[in-house]
Design a protein around this motif. Structure first.
Motif, PDB file in Angstrom:
ATOM      1  N   LYS A 130      23.944  47.656  35.137  1.00 13.43           N
ATOM      2  CA  LYS A 130      23.918  46.248  34.704  1.00 13.43           C
ATOM      3  C   LYS A 130      23.110  45.350  35.636  1.00 13.43           C
ATOM      4  CE  LYS A 130      27.609  46.822  31.653  1.00 13.43           C
ATOM      5  NZ  LYS A 130      28.777  46.346  30.946  1.00 13.43           N
ATOM      6  N   ARG A 133      21.337  42.364  34.043  1.00 13.21           N
ATOM      7  CA  ARG A 133      22.121  41.386  33.285  1.00 13.21           C
ATOM      8  C   ARG A 133      22.252  40.088  34.073  1.00 13.21           C
ATOM      9  NH1 ARG A 133      25.566  43.439  29.326  1.00 13.21           N
ATOM     10  NH2 ARG A 133      24.942  45.547  28.789  1.00 13.21           N
ATOM     11  N   HIS A 136      26.486  35.415  32.828  1.00 11.92           N
ATOM     12  CA  HIS A 136      27.166  35.042  31.576  1.00 11.92           C
ATOM     13  C   HIS A 136      27.233  36.207  30.592  1.00 11.92           C
ATOM     14  CE1 HIS A 136      22.973  34.444  30.207  1.00 11.92           C
ATOM     15  NE2 HIS A 136      23.464  34.708  29.016  1.00 11.92           N
ATOM     16  N   GLU A 137      26.530  37.281  30.849  1.00  9.40           N
ATOM     17  CA  GLU A 137      26.574  38.459  29.962  1.00  9.40           C
ATOM     18  C   GLU A 137      27.635  39.461  30.397  1.00  9.40           C
ATOM     19  OE1 GLU A 137      22.023  39.046  28.570  1.00  9.40           O
ATOM     20  OE2 GLU A 137      22.421  39.509  30.668  1.00  9.40           O
ATOM     21  N   LEU A 138      28.361  39.141  31.432  1.00  8.09           N
ATOM     22  CA  LEU A 138      29.337  40.086  31.987  1.00  8.09           C
ATOM     23  C   LEU A 138      30.764  39.616  31.773  1.00  8.09           C
ATOM     24  CD1 LEU A 138      27.715  40.685  35.495  1.00  8.09           C
ATOM     25  CD2 LEU A 138      27.389  42.055  33.427  1.00  8.09           C
ATOM     26  N   SER A 139      31.685  40.565  31.759  1.00  7.82           N
ATOM     27  CA  SER A 139      33.108  40.212  31.724  1.00  7.82           C
ATOM     28  C   SER A 139      33.507  39.628  33.079  1.00  7.82           C
ATOM     29  CB  SER A 139      33.944  41.458  31.441  1.00  7.82           C
ATOM     30  OG  SER A 139      33.988  42.293  32.581  1.00  7.82           O
ATOM     31  N   GLY A 140      34.670  39.000  33.130  1.00  6.90           N
ATOM     32  CA  GLY A 140      35.155  38.430  34.389  1.00  6.90           C
ATOM     33  C   GLY A 140      35.264  39.474  35.489  1.00  6.90           C
ATOM     34  N   GLU A 142      33.613  42.228  35.780  1.00  4.06           N
ATOM     35  CA  GLU A 142      32.268  42.620  36.211  1.00  4.06           C
ATOM     36  C   GLU A 142      31.655  41.551  37.116  1.00  4.06           C
ATOM     37  OE1 GLU A 142      30.947  45.446  32.451  1.00  4.06           O
ATOM     38  OE2 GLU A 142      30.743  43.278  32.287  1.00  4.06           O
ATOM     39  N   ASP A 169      42.221  39.550  33.573  1.00  5.26           N
ATOM     40  CA  ASP A 169      43.315  40.183  32.838  1.00  5.26           C
ATOM     41  C   ASP A 169      43.719  41.470  33.585  1.00  5.26           C
ATOM     42  OD1 ASP A 169      41.539  42.284  32.138  1.00  5.26           O
ATOM     43  OD2 ASP A 169      40.970  41.276  30.290  1.00  5.26           O
ATOM     44  N   THR A 172      40.944  44.364  34.039  1.00  5.63           N
ATOM     45  CA  THR A 172      39.837  44.065  34.947  1.00  5.63           C
ATOM     46  C   THR A 172      40.350  43.828  36.363  1.00  5.63           C
ATOM     47  OG1 THR A 172      39.915  41.813  34.138  1.00  5.63           O
ATOM     48  CG2 THR A 172      38.242  43.227  33.204  1.00  5.63           C
TER      49      THR A 172
HETATM   50  P1  ADP Z   1      36.843  42.451  29.579  1.00  2.08           P
HETATM   51  O1  ADP Z   1      37.864  42.770  28.515  1.00  2.08           O
HETATM   52  O2  ADP Z   1      36.730  43.495  30.630  1.00  2.08           O
HETATM   53  O3  ADP Z   1      36.914  41.048  30.095  1.00  2.08           O
HETATM   54  P2  ADP Z   1      34.716  41.753  27.769  1.00  2.08           P
HETATM   55  O4  ADP Z   1      35.423  41.994  26.472  1.00  2.08           O
HETATM   56  O5  ADP Z   1      34.459  40.378  28.235  1.00  2.08           O
HETATM   57  O6  ADP Z   1      35.424  42.619  28.904  1.00  2.08           O
HETATM   58  O7  ADP Z   1      33.346  42.542  27.764  1.00  2.08           O
HETATM   59  C1  ADP Z   1      33.287  43.907  27.445  1.00  2.08           C
HETATM   60  C2  ADP Z   1      31.855  44.384  27.678  1.00  2.08           C
HETATM   61  O8  ADP Z   1      30.926  43.597  26.893  1.00  2.08           O
HETATM   62  C3  ADP Z   1      31.444  44.247  29.128  1.00  2.08           C
HETATM   63  O9  ADP Z   1      30.899  45.481  29.545  1.00  2.08           O
HETATM   64  C4  ADP Z   1      30.391  43.161  29.152  1.00  2.08           C
HETATM   65  O10 ADP Z   1      29.313  43.496  29.991  1.00  2.08           O
HETATM   66  C5  ADP Z   1      29.915  43.066  27.739  1.00  2.08           C
HETATM   67  N1  ADP Z   1      29.708  41.656  27.418  1.00  2.08           N
HETATM   68  C6  ADP Z   1      30.652  40.691  27.391  1.00  2.08           C
HETATM   69  N2  ADP Z   1      30.116  39.499  27.067  1.00  2.08           N
HETATM   70  C7  ADP Z   1      28.799  39.725  26.877  1.00  2.08           C
HETATM   71  C8  ADP Z   1      27.674  38.892  26.529  1.00  2.08           C
HETATM   72  N3  ADP Z   1      27.804  37.590  26.311  1.00  2.08           N
HETATM   73  N4  ADP Z   1      26.461  39.472  26.462  1.00  2.08           N
HETATM   74  C9  ADP Z   1      26.307  40.783  26.702  1.00  2.08           C
HETATM   75  N5  ADP Z   1      27.311  41.627  27.019  1.00  2.08           N
HETATM   76  C10 ADP Z   1      28.542  41.108  27.102  1.00  2.08           C
END
Ligand code: ADP
Ligand code: ADP
Length: 227
Positions: A130, A133, A136-140, A142, A169, A172
């Motif tokens: 990643k 990336r 804003h494209e990552l989960s909390g 991450e 949560d 994570t």
């Molecule tokens: P979590 O349940 O761990 O918080 P999310 O449901 O937020 O995870 O995200 C799951 C996956 O989708 C992660 O691997 C994250 O990188 C990807 N992801 C989340 N939001 C975005 C986004 N806006 N753009 C691209 N990828 C995303």
């Protein structure tokens, strides 16, 4: 490595956040700092990286009394520490790779070293795929692992974390905790303020419990309540 002697902190306004703390933390320990909201956990953490100054007492970090550090020397202290916050504090317009590399660019490491070290650290926190990336494209979880990668990229002996799982949560949270545990297993001291009972009781380490600015218990392998 870290030693506090009779540390008091009174904020302007009168709040007595710390009232005579004494604690000693050796290299390689993993220490949770727990206690109710307002107990003084954040203030304790902030003393260590000189974000707040003690009103009285000594705070020794690697033999240096940081209560006496001049503003000019604070950046040198911070380079010996990795600091992780509840809200990640990533640079939103930089990629994962750039966020981590930036910490090495400011201390003028060469690009070849930076590339090698950033790649290694992103692998360690499980984010090798990643690198391109943006936050804003990552989960909390991450985003917090990126923040941890940035904190450890310069190989600090001490990592300090203030409620690092506070916005996460349960799933994570464990991803982040596994990373902190791996860093500790490599010999890094980890000091983590938290009010996450599940984490403290589930992943046993030394627990320092603060209430009303005083340490009320300090136990190796203790539980959240201080037993
Ligand atoms: P979590 O349940 O761990 O918080 P999310 O449901 O937020 O995870 O995200 C799951 C996956 O989708 C992660 O691997 C994250 O990188 C990807 N992801 C989340 N939001 C975005 C986004 N806006 N753009 C691209 N990828 C995303
Ligand atoms: P915790 O992290 O355990 O919730 P804090 O260290 O944030 O506790 O706060 C300890 C006490 O100091 C509280 O009474 C809080 O209101 C007070 N306090 C914290 N920061 C400040 C500040 N910047 N100015 C004035 N009072 C503060």
């Amino acid at each position: 490595m870290i030693e506090m002697k009779q540390v008091f902190k009174k904020y302007p306004g009168g709040s007595k956040a710390l009232q005579g703390l004494n604690v000693s933390i050796a290299q390689g320990e993993f220490v949770y700092v727990v206690g109710p909201s307002g107990a003084g956990k954040s203030t304790f953490i902030k003393m260590l990286y000189a974000e707040e100054r003690a009103s009285a007492g000594k705070v020794l970090v690697n033999q240096v009394d940081v209560t006496k550090l001049s503003a000019r020397k604070v950046p040198f202290l911070r380079r010996q520490l990795g600091v992780v916050f509840q809200d990640y504090k990533l640079l939103p317009k930089k990629s994962v790779y750039e966020n981590v590399a930036y910490a090495l660019e400011v201390i003028e490491k060469d690009q070849k070293f930076i590339k090698q070290r950033v790649t290694e650290v992103l692998k360690l926190v499980g984010l090798a795929t990643k690198a391109k990336r943006f936050p804003h494209e990552l989960s909390g979880g991450e985003q917090q692992r990126v923040a941890i990668a940035r904190a450890i990229v310069n190989q600090p002996k001490i990592v300090i974390a203030d409620e690092p799982t506070g916005n996460l949560d349960p799933t994570t949270t464990w991803e982040v905790m596994k990373v902190l545990e791996a860093i500790n297993a490599q010999g890094t001291t980890v000091i983590m303020a938290t009010h996450n009972r599940e984490v403290v009781d589930g992943m046993r380490h030394r627990v320092v419990r603060i209430e009303k600015g005083r340490i009320v218990s300090d136990r190796a392998g203790g539980d959240y309540n201080g037993y």
